[in-house]
Motif scaffolding. Structure first.
Motif, PDB file in Angstrom:
ATOM      1  N   VAL A 111       0.855  -1.186   0.000  1.00 18.65           N
ATOM      2  CA  VAL A 111       0.000   0.000   0.000  1.00 18.65           C
ATOM      3  C   VAL A 111       0.893   1.240   0.000  1.00 18.65           C
ATOM      4  O   VAL A 111       2.099   1.156   0.223  1.00 18.65           O
ATOM      5  CB  VAL A 111      -0.957   0.036   1.217  1.00 18.65           C
ATOM      6  CG1 VAL A 111      -2.000  -1.062   1.130  1.00 18.65           C
ATOM      7  CG2 VAL A 111      -0.184  -0.050   2.536  1.00 18.65           C
ATOM      8  N   GLN A 112       0.271   2.391  -0.243  1.00 18.97           N
ATOM      9  CA  GLN A 112       0.995   3.656  -0.279  1.00 18.97           C
ATOM     10  C   GLN A 112       1.064   4.287   1.103  1.00 18.97           C
ATOM     11  O   GLN A 112       0.215   4.043   1.949  1.00 18.97           O
ATOM     12  CB  GLN A 112       0.294   4.628  -1.226  1.00 18.97           C
ATOM     13  CG  GLN A 112       0.116   4.097  -2.627  1.00 18.97           C
ATOM     14  CD  GLN A 112      -0.601   5.071  -3.537  1.00 18.97           C
ATOM     15  OE1 GLN A 112      -0.060   5.463  -4.557  1.00 18.97           O
ATOM     16  NE2 GLN A 112      -1.805   5.462  -3.176  1.00 18.97           N
ATOM     17  N   GLY A 113       2.079   5.138   1.279  1.00 17.85           N
ATOM     18  CA  GLY A 113       2.190   5.944   2.480  1.00 17.85           C
ATOM     19  C   GLY A 113       2.134   7.423   2.146  1.00 17.85           C
ATOM     20  O   GLY A 113       1.981   7.817   0.980  1.00 17.85           O
ATOM     21  N   ASN A 114       2.281   8.256   3.162  1.00 16.17           N
ATOM     22  CA  ASN A 114       2.210   9.698   2.936  1.00 16.17           C
ATOM     23  C   ASN A 114       3.351  10.221   2.072  1.00 16.17           C
ATOM     24  O   ASN A 114       3.181  11.169   1.300  1.00 16.17           O
ATOM     25  CB  ASN A 114       2.165  10.453   4.273  1.00 16.17           C
ATOM     26  CG  ASN A 114       3.217  10.019   5.255  1.00 16.17           C
ATOM     27  OD1 ASN A 114       3.125   8.919   5.808  1.00 16.17           O
ATOM     28  ND2 ASN A 114       4.220  10.857   5.492  1.00 16.17           N
ATOM     29  N   TRP A 115       4.541   9.597   2.164  1.00 15.22           N
ATOM     30  CA  TRP A 115       5.667  10.104   1.381  1.00 15.22           C
ATOM     31  C   TRP A 115       5.480   9.871  -0.115  1.00 15.22           C
ATOM     32  O   TRP A 115       6.023  10.633  -0.930  1.00 15.22           O
ATOM     33  CB  TRP A 115       6.980   9.480   1.867  1.00 15.22           C
ATOM     34  CG  TRP A 115       7.542  10.210   3.042  1.00 15.22           C
ATOM     35  CD1 TRP A 115       7.361   9.915   4.362  1.00 15.22           C
ATOM     36  CD2 TRP A 115       8.369  11.376   3.006  1.00 15.22           C
ATOM     37  NE1 TRP A 115       8.018  10.822   5.151  1.00 15.22           N
ATOM     38  CE2 TRP A 115       8.654  11.725   4.352  1.00 15.22           C
ATOM     39  CE3 TRP A 115       8.903  12.157   1.987  1.00 15.22           C
ATOM     40  CZ2 TRP A 115       9.440  12.829   4.687  1.00 15.22           C
ATOM     41  CZ3 TRP A 115       9.689  13.245   2.321  1.00 15.22           C
ATOM     42  CH2 TRP A 115       9.956  13.569   3.661  1.00 15.22           C
ATOM     43  N   GLU A 124      -2.106   5.450  -9.704  1.00 19.11           N
ATOM     44  CA  GLU A 124      -1.970   4.527 -10.832  1.00 19.11           C
ATOM     45  C   GLU A 124      -0.544   4.508 -11.375  1.00 19.11           C
ATOM     46  O   GLU A 124      -0.033   3.466 -11.805  1.00 19.11           O
ATOM     47  CB  GLU A 124      -2.953   4.925 -11.935  1.00 19.11           C
ATOM     48  CG  GLU A 124      -3.002   3.977 -13.108  1.00 19.11           C
ATOM     49  CD  GLU A 124      -3.443   2.564 -12.749  1.00 19.11           C
ATOM     50  OE1 GLU A 124      -3.135   1.633 -13.522  1.00 19.11           O
ATOM     51  OE2 GLU A 124      -4.085   2.384 -11.695  1.00 19.11           O
ATOM     52  N   ASN A 125       0.119   5.647 -11.365  1.00 22.87           N
ATOM     53  CA  ASN A 125       1.511   5.720 -11.807  1.00 22.87           C
ATOM     54  C   ASN A 125       2.384   4.769 -10.987  1.00 22.87           C
ATOM     55  O   ASN A 125       3.123   3.947 -11.541  1.00 22.87           O
ATOM     56  CB  ASN A 125       2.007   7.162 -11.674  1.00 22.87           C
ATOM     57  CG  ASN A 125       3.449   7.330 -12.138  1.00 22.87           C
ATOM     58  OD1 ASN A 125       4.001   6.483 -12.824  1.00 22.87           O
ATOM     59  ND2 ASN A 125       4.061   8.436 -11.745  1.00 22.87           N
ATOM     60  N   LEU A 126       2.287   4.854  -9.674  1.00 21.74           N
ATOM     61  CA  LEU A 126       3.095   3.991  -8.823  1.00 21.74           C
ATOM     62  C   LEU A 126       2.655   2.530  -8.941  1.00 21.74           C
ATOM     63  O   LEU A 126       3.486   1.622  -8.903  1.00 21.74           O
ATOM     64  CB  LEU A 126       3.002   4.457  -7.365  1.00 21.74           C
ATOM     65  CG  LEU A 126       3.962   3.779  -6.384  1.00 21.74           C
ATOM     66  CD1 LEU A 126       5.406   4.070  -6.751  1.00 21.74           C
ATOM     67  CD2 LEU A 126       3.692   4.237  -4.956  1.00 21.74           C
ATOM     68  N   ARG A 127       1.355   2.300  -9.111  1.00 20.26           N
ATOM     69  CA  ARG A 127       0.865   0.919  -9.254  1.00 20.26           C
ATOM     70  C   ARG A 127       1.511   0.247 -10.460  1.00 20.26           C
ATOM     71  O   ARG A 127       1.904  -0.926 -10.398  1.00 20.26           O
ATOM     72  CB  ARG A 127      -0.653   0.912  -9.386  1.00 20.26           C
ATOM     73  CG  ARG A 127      -1.261  -0.493  -9.289  1.00 20.26           C
ATOM     74  CD  ARG A 127      -2.655  -0.544  -9.859  1.00 20.26           C
ATOM     75  NE  ARG A 127      -2.673  -0.275 -11.289  1.00 20.26           N
ATOM     76  CZ  ARG A 127      -2.302  -1.156 -12.226  1.00 20.26           C
ATOM     77  NH1 ARG A 127      -1.888  -2.373 -11.874  1.00 20.26           N
ATOM     78  NH2 ARG A 127      -2.336  -0.838 -13.497  1.00 20.26           N
ATOM     79  N   ARG A 128       1.635   0.974 -11.563  1.00 27.79           N
ATOM     80  CA  ARG A 128       2.266   0.407 -12.770  1.00 27.79           C
ATOM     81  C   ARG A 128       3.739   0.092 -12.516  1.00 27.79           C
ATOM     82  O   ARG A 128       4.246  -0.944 -12.970  1.00 27.79           O
ATOM     83  CB  ARG A 128       2.112   1.366 -13.946  1.00 27.79           C
ATOM     84  CG  ARG A 128       0.689   1.443 -14.500  1.00 27.79           C
ATOM     85  CD  ARG A 128       0.677   2.139 -15.855  1.00 27.79           C
ATOM     86  NE  ARG A 128       1.110   3.530 -15.747  1.00 27.79           N
ATOM     87  CZ  ARG A 128       0.295   4.557 -15.587  1.00 27.79           C
ATOM     88  NH1 ARG A 128      -1.019   4.355 -15.495  1.00 27.79           N
ATOM     89  NH2 ARG A 128       0.761   5.787 -15.505  1.00 27.79           N
ATOM     90  N   HIS A 129       4.432   0.972 -11.800  1.00 30.72           N
ATOM     91  CA  HIS A 129       5.830   0.692 -11.468  1.00 30.72           C
ATOM     92  C   HIS A 129       5.943  -0.586 -10.640  1.00 30.72           C
ATOM     93  O   HIS A 129       6.772  -1.461 -10.929  1.00 30.72           O
ATOM     94  CB  HIS A 129       6.433   1.867 -10.690  1.00 30.72           C
ATOM     95  CG  HIS A 129       6.804   3.042 -11.535  1.00 30.72           C
ATOM     96  ND1 HIS A 129       7.827   2.998 -12.460  1.00 30.72           N
ATOM     97  CD2 HIS A 129       6.298   4.303 -11.594  1.00 30.72           C
ATOM     98  CE1 HIS A 129       7.939   4.173 -13.051  1.00 30.72           C
ATOM     99  NE2 HIS A 129       7.025   4.986 -12.542  1.00 30.72           N
TER     100      HIS A 129
END
Length: 270
Positions: A111-115, A124-129
């Motif tokens: 999952v993502q964090g605040n940073w 979605e950008n980070l999900r693809r990475h």
């Protein structure tokens, strides 16, 4: 003892403490093993989960290689990541090198964090990475799998999430499955889970990062309190919630009496 000797001794002791906080302890991670009974795990089965959080990779170096090798040596069924992989330098290359080293037959879920939001590399950008690196980034979504014949779901709560979003995600949890919820922050509306979740894994607090004995942490980020580190029970069903101290450091590269942590969770029948 003369005043000069006293001052020299105090200065030497202070130097040792400073060296420990700046040099030794930030890289002196420990494997924290947590054995946890869950009613939905059949007798004779064990699920091995490794939980990592708060990498804060400024540059990829030998410390992170050692963390990854240690994780793989624990032979986890699943690897679970709960956010804050980046710093404002947006070092995606370092995160890619770290995540790509990790191996688990059941997969890697995050999952993502605040940073990630602060670095503007979220969604979605980070999900693809993450997908290219062999990991699944869950943004208010659920992923079903089977581990050793045990039906299991990993649910990813985004940062931050209001009560209605928590409730919607929890309702994706089928009662016959072991439901693991990943959240970067530990302080959210646990009542909204409606008793549907079997285990919650969080980071964010760094365990306080700099601690003194018998004294509360000097600083905890927003959406932390009253959680600091370790195992808690929350919500209407006393759901276990585990907060890891994390792997990296934030703001200042120091730790004191608060070593970095790799968490190995061994889930077995209640």
């Amino acid at each position: 003892m003369s005043r000069r000797a006293f001052l020299l001794g105090g200065g030497a002791a202070g130097g040792l403490v400073l060296a420990d906080a700046l040099v030794r302890e930030p890289r002196a991670f420990q494997v924290q093993e947590v054995v946890l009974p869950l009613a939905k795990v059949p007798p004779g089965r064990e699920l091995r989960l490794v939980h990592l959080s708060d990498l804060h990779i400024r540059s990829f170096h030998g410390y992170f290689e050692k963390v990854a090798r240690t994780v793989n040596g624990l032979e986890p069924d699943l690897i679970l990541l709960t956010g804050d992989y980046l710093e404002q330098r947006r070092n995606l290359d370092g995160v890619q090198r770290f995540v790509s080293m990790l191996k688990a037959p059941g997969g890697i879920f995050a999952v993502q964090g605040n940073w990630e939001y602060w670095a503007r590399l979220e969604g979605e950008n980070l999900r693809r990475h993450f997908a290219r690196w062999g990991a699944t980034l869950l943004i208010n979504r659920s992923h079903d799998l089977d581990l050793h014949g045990v039906p299991l779901s990993v649910l990813g709560l985004d940062y931050p999430s209001p009560s209605d979003r928590v409730k919607l995600l929890a309702r994706m949890a089928a009662p016959e499955r072991v439901n693991l919820l990943l959240s970067h922050v530990p302080a959210f509306d646990h009542q909204a889970l409606e008793g549907r979740i079997d285990l919650i894994l969080c980071g964010h607090t760094h365990g306080g990062q700099v601690r003194l004995p018998f004294v509360p942490p000097f600083y905890l980020p927003r959406f932390s309190e009253p959680f600091i580190e370790g195992l808690y029970r929350v919500g209407p069903e006393e759901t276990p919630l585990y907060v890891t101290r994390g792997v990296g450091t934030s703001i200042l590269p120091v730790r004191f009496l608060c070593r970095p942590e790799i968490t190995l969770l061994r889930l077995h029948a209640a």
